[in-house]
Scaffold this active site. Structure first.
Site, PDB file in Angstrom:
ATOM      1  N   THR A  20      14.660  32.349  17.705  1.00  0.00           N
ATOM      2  CA  THR A  20      13.241  32.515  17.434  1.00  0.00           C
ATOM      3  C   THR A  20      12.469  31.324  17.978  1.00  0.00           C
ATOM      4  O   THR A  20      13.002  30.216  18.036  1.00  0.00           O
ATOM      5  CB  THR A  20      12.951  32.673  15.922  1.00  0.00           C
ATOM      6  OG1 THR A  20      11.570  32.971  15.742  1.00  0.00           O
ATOM      7  CG2 THR A  20      13.305  31.437  15.134  1.00  0.00           C
ATOM      8  N   ASN A  22       9.463  30.992  16.537  1.00  0.00           N
ATOM      9  CA  ASN A  22       8.581  30.853  15.390  1.00  0.00           C
ATOM     10  C   ASN A  22       9.028  29.644  14.564  1.00  0.00           C
ATOM     11  O   ASN A  22      10.075  29.675  13.915  1.00  0.00           O
ATOM     12  CB  ASN A  22       8.627  32.144  14.567  1.00  0.00           C
ATOM     13  CG  ASN A  22       7.709  32.116  13.375  1.00  0.00           C
ATOM     14  OD1 ASN A  22       7.594  31.125  12.678  1.00  0.00           O
ATOM     15  ND2 ASN A  22       7.070  33.248  13.119  1.00  0.00           N
ATOM     16  N   LYS A  25       9.698  30.216  10.742  1.00  0.00           N
ATOM     17  CA  LYS A  25      10.994  30.855  10.476  1.00  0.00           C
ATOM     18  C   LYS A  25      12.122  29.852  10.664  1.00  0.00           C
ATOM     19  O   LYS A  25      13.052  29.778   9.852  1.00  0.00           O
ATOM     20  CB  LYS A  25      11.226  32.033  11.431  1.00  0.00           C
ATOM     21  CG  LYS A  25      10.471  33.279  11.113  1.00  0.00           C
ATOM     22  CD  LYS A  25      10.874  34.363  12.084  1.00  0.00           C
ATOM     23  CE  LYS A  25      10.068  35.617  11.915  1.00  0.00           C
ATOM     24  NZ  LYS A  25      10.469  36.661  12.859  1.00  0.00           N
ATOM     25  N   ASP A  81      14.177  39.772  12.955  1.00  0.00           N
ATOM     26  CA  ASP A  81      12.916  40.365  13.365  1.00  0.00           C
ATOM     27  C   ASP A  81      12.242  40.876  12.103  1.00  0.00           C
ATOM     28  O   ASP A  81      12.901  41.131  11.099  1.00  0.00           O
ATOM     29  CB  ASP A  81      13.140  41.507  14.355  1.00  0.00           C
ATOM     30  CG  ASP A  81      11.901  41.807  15.185  1.00  0.00           C
ATOM     31  OD1 ASP A  81      10.898  41.085  15.052  1.00  0.00           O
ATOM     32  OD2 ASP A  81      11.923  42.765  15.956  1.00  0.00           O
ATOM     33  N   THR A  82      10.953  40.981  12.158  1.00  0.00           N
ATOM     34  CA  THR A  82      10.216  41.414  10.982  1.00  0.00           C
ATOM     35  C   THR A  82       9.210  42.486  11.357  1.00  0.00           C
ATOM     36  O   THR A  82       8.894  42.683  12.526  1.00  0.00           O
ATOM     37  CB  THR A  82       9.457  40.238  10.337  1.00  0.00           C
ATOM     38  OG1 THR A  82       8.615  39.649  11.315  1.00  0.00           O
ATOM     39  CG2 THR A  82      10.396  39.198   9.786  1.00  0.00           C
TER      40      THR A  82
END
Length: 124
Positions: A20, A22, A25, A81-82
């Site tokens: 990721t 992000n 996260k 993943d979201t």
């Protein structure tokens, strides 16, 4: 790429790449896993792969990220993943959360998205 790192007391920890970019996260993964692993993000390894999203499911997206980075780096890898599934909007935006927000923002600023959601709820 080496699979282990040594910490201060000489014990070695396995490197774990979180697939990721992000940072929020990544911080969460580091919080929970850094006692046992040297947790790395994609910025730490300097490799950014283009992985298509929206394959079939959140799980498939996470698996695709994990496999791509594991093959490229040779490191143990974890991907996630979201999505955001709103019952009243028939599951929208779902996996397309980022694209859904971008499309909405072209018409109105992100700060007004709550009005867009409410508008879709009443009209949908």
């Amino acid at each position: 790429m080496r699979m282990k790192t040594e910490n201060i007391d000489g014990a070695s920890k396995t490197k774990l790449l979180i697939a990721t970019g992000n940072q929020a996260k990544l911080a969460d993964f580091k919080l929970y896993l850094s006692d046992d692993y040297t947790v790395l993000g994609i910025d730490d390894i300097g490799i950014k792969l283009k992985i298509p999203e929206g394959i079939d499911s959140i799980e498939d997206n996470a698996i695709a990220k994990t496999r791509a980075y594991a093959v490229k780096t040779g490191l143990m890898c974890l991907g996630d993943d979201t999505g955001f599934f709103i019952k009243e909007l028939n599951g929208e935006p779902g996996m397309a959360l980022r694209r859904w927000g971008v499309e909405s923002c072209r018409k109105k600023r992100l700060a007004r998205n709550s009005g867009i959601i409410c508008g879709r709820k009443r009209g949908g």
